[in-house]
Design a protein around this motif. Structure first.
Motif, PDB file in Angstrom:
ATOM      1  N   TYR A 280       0.865  -1.180   0.000  1.00 30.91           N
ATOM      2  CA  TYR A 280       0.000   0.000   0.000  1.00 30.91           C
ATOM      3  C   TYR A 280       0.900   1.228   0.000  1.00 30.91           C
ATOM      4  O   TYR A 280       1.678   1.441   0.936  1.00 30.91           O
ATOM      5  CB  TYR A 280      -0.908  -0.013   1.230  1.00 30.91           C
ATOM      6  N   THR A 290      -5.593  13.070   6.791  1.00 31.57           N
ATOM      7  CA  THR A 290      -6.052  12.415   5.565  1.00 31.57           C
ATOM      8  C   THR A 290      -5.622  10.961   5.542  1.00 31.57           C
ATOM      9  O   THR A 290      -6.403  10.067   5.176  1.00 31.57           O
ATOM     10  CB  THR A 290      -5.500  13.147   4.333  1.00 31.57           C
ATOM     11  N   GLN A 293      -7.690   8.703   7.757  1.00 30.71           N
ATOM     12  CA  GLN A 293      -8.936   8.320   7.098  1.00 30.71           C
ATOM     13  C   GLN A 293      -8.692   7.261   6.024  1.00 30.71           C
ATOM     14  O   GLN A 293      -9.491   6.325   5.867  1.00 30.71           O
ATOM     15  CB  GLN A 293      -9.593   9.555   6.472  1.00 30.71           C
ATOM     16  N   ASN A 294      -7.585   7.403   5.283  1.00 27.86           N
ATOM     17  CA  ASN A 294      -7.271   6.416   4.239  1.00 27.86           C
ATOM     18  C   ASN A 294      -7.010   5.039   4.839  1.00 27.86           C
ATOM     19  O   ASN A 294      -7.433   4.018   4.283  1.00 27.86           O
ATOM     20  CB  ASN A 294      -6.061   6.878   3.434  1.00 27.86           C
ATOM     21  N   GLN A 296      -8.305   3.897   7.518  1.00 28.28           N
ATOM     22  CA  GLN A 296      -9.603   3.372   7.943  1.00 28.28           C
ATOM     23  C   GLN A 296     -10.415   2.859   6.753  1.00 28.28           C
ATOM     24  O   GLN A 296     -11.011   1.780   6.815  1.00 28.28           O
ATOM     25  CB  GLN A 296     -10.380   4.469   8.677  1.00 28.28           C
ATOM     26  N   GLU A 297     -10.428   3.606   5.661  1.00 26.73           N
ATOM     27  CA  GLU A 297     -11.215   3.220   4.501  1.00 26.73           C
ATOM     28  C   GLU A 297     -10.638   1.997   3.792  1.00 26.73           C
ATOM     29  O   GLU A 297     -11.384   1.176   3.252  1.00 26.73           O
ATOM     30  CB  GLU A 297     -11.309   4.396   3.521  1.00 26.73           C
ATOM     31  N   ASN A 298      -9.300   1.877   3.771  1.00 27.14           N
ATOM     32  CA  ASN A 298      -8.652   0.770   3.064  1.00 27.14           C
ATOM     33  C   ASN A 298      -8.336  -0.418   3.970  1.00 27.14           C
ATOM     34  O   ASN A 298      -7.768  -1.410   3.504  1.00 27.14           O
ATOM     35  CB  ASN A 298      -7.348   1.261   2.414  1.00 27.14           C
ATOM     36  N   HIS A 299      -8.712  -0.308   5.266  1.00 26.99           N
ATOM     37  CA  HIS A 299      -8.462  -1.393   6.226  1.00 26.99           C
ATOM     38  C   HIS A 299      -6.975  -1.782   6.243  1.00 26.99           C
ATOM     39  O   HIS A 299      -6.619  -2.949   6.152  1.00 26.99           O
ATOM     40  CB  HIS A 299      -9.330  -2.605   5.906  1.00 26.99           C
TER      41      HIS A 299
END
Length: 418
Positions: A280, A290, A293-294, A296-299
């Protein structure tokens, strides 16, 4: 008025001064009250707070009834003072002038300055107490207040002045940060620190907290099988970046715990490829908020920071971001840098790889962080060369000495007390 006793006129004058004081105090208290504390009391169901909030939501009408009442009362006070003087000193113009000055002084001191100072010092209790009479007066004198506001609106249109739109009580991020700074004595120190750190997440980037490339522990799939097993089974990390030949050629991220299911003989490059996840990548300069949040969204819990050319710069984890908010809480590997040791003479020995942000936070320094991210980088930029051991300098008011250099970088620095 000739038939009215002087005692009644004096009583009326005192009543006018007291009424003027009420309007002056109410105006100052209403404008100075803490809107957020008031909103909290409204949520608790306090009737006086709810009444005060309703008045503040119609500021034009509130100011209209206050100024209307104050103007009428002050005019009546001056008139009564003139009548009393005329009754006591008939035809004496000098006495009338003195009475006018005394009336102005009484209004200024007793009806304006004193009540406003009291209201500014204790705005909340004064505003809550004054809300009842003001709400009643607003109902009684609503037609007059409406007429006054109509004239004011017409004058504003004539001057081409527009009333601001939107919520004027909303705080900007800088104002909110200042509010948190000033409210530190009302909350636990740890909570206060966390709130302040949250405001910095938008300004701090992944470059500020990442583990630099030369400090990363990585695994090369092209090394011999015995070396590969040695690297894997002696690692201090739960996740390892895996590359093939060149560290820029990252193949994936290996969760080391998955190796438990394999025997030592089964652990080879093929097995590692089967267990690793896709890498990643994070663009350099991404703000921490930011990136949080990324993640969290991409696990994801780990990312590789790359520059605009795709070259690997370092590694950042979810723990690195969380530590910026709550402070250090994870256990670092023995090989990790960023340590300092206090000496007998009061100086500190610092690792050259230490982050400048960490140094500033832990030691309350003011080293610049808008350029290089590490102490080594700051000194190299200062000299534009690799200084020899024993070289001293002063940066941002801090006296530093290069203690040890190795492999074209500064390994150890001494910080002298100021």
């Amino acid at each position: 008025m000739e038939d009215v006793p002087l005692s009644v006129l004096f009583a009326a004058l005192i009543a006018c001064l007291a009424s003027s004081a009420f309007f002056s105090a109410a105006e100052t208290a209403m404008m100075a009250i803490n809107r957020y504390r008031l909103a909290s009391k409204v949520k608790q169901g306090e009737r006086a707070a709810l009444r005060t909030q309703k008045l503040l939501n119609q500021t034009e009408k509130l100011l209209g009834v206050i100024l209307l009442g104050n103007t009428i009362i002050n005019t009546a006070s001056a008139t009564l003072a003139a009548i009393i003087t005329a009754r006591l000193f008939a035809g004496n113009e000098f006495a009338l002038g003195i009475a006018t000055l005394l009336a102005a002084f009484a209004i200024l001191v007793f009806s304006e300055a004193t009540p406003k100072v009291i209201a500014a010092t204790h705005p909340e209790p004064v505003a809550l107490l004054a809300s009842g009479p003001l709400a009643l007066l607003l109902r009684v004198f609503y037609p007059a207040v409406w007429l006054v506001n109509l004239c004011v609106a017409a004058l504003l249109r004539l001057l081409r002045l527009r009333k601001p739109e939107g919520n004027q009580t909303a705080l900007s991020p800088d104002e909110l940060r200042l509010l948190v700074l000033e409210s530190g004595r009302f909350m636990a120190k740890k909570h206060h620190t966390i709130l302040l750190n949250l405001f910095e997440l938008a300004q701090v980037t992944v470059d500020d907290v990442m583990t630099p490339r030369h400090q990363m522990e990585m695994v090369d799939l092209e090394m011999r099988a015995d070396q590969l097993r040695q690297e894997l089974f002696t690692s201090h990390h739960s996740r390892l970046p895996v590359y093939a030949g060149n560290p820029d050629n990252v193949q994936g991220i290996l969760p080391v715990r998955k190796l438990i299911s394999l025997s030592e003989d089964e652990t080879d490059a093929t097995a590692v490829r089967a267990l690793m996840r896709q890498p990643y990548f994070i663009p350099s300069g991404t703000p921490l908020f930011t990136q949080l949040q990324n993640f969290q969204e991409n696990h994801r819990r780990m990312g590789l920071v790359v520059d605009e050319y795709g070259e690997l710069l370092g590694l950042v984890t979810l723990e690195d971001i969380l530590e910026q908010m709550v402070g250090e809480f994870t256990t670092h590997s023995p090989a990790s840098g960023g340590q300092f040791a206090r000496q007998a003479d009061g100086s500190l020995l610092l690792d050259g790889t230490m982050s400048l942000r960490d140094l500033n936070r832990k030691l309350k320094l003011g080293l610049p962080t808008d350029g290089p991210k590490t102490l080594n980088g700051l000194i190299l930029e200062y000299f534009e060369d690799i200084p020899e051991s024993g070289t001293c300098m002063v940066i941002a008011g801090q006296r530093l000495e290069v203690v040890q250099t190795q492999d074209r970088s500064i390994r150890m620095v001494r910080l002298y007390p100021r």
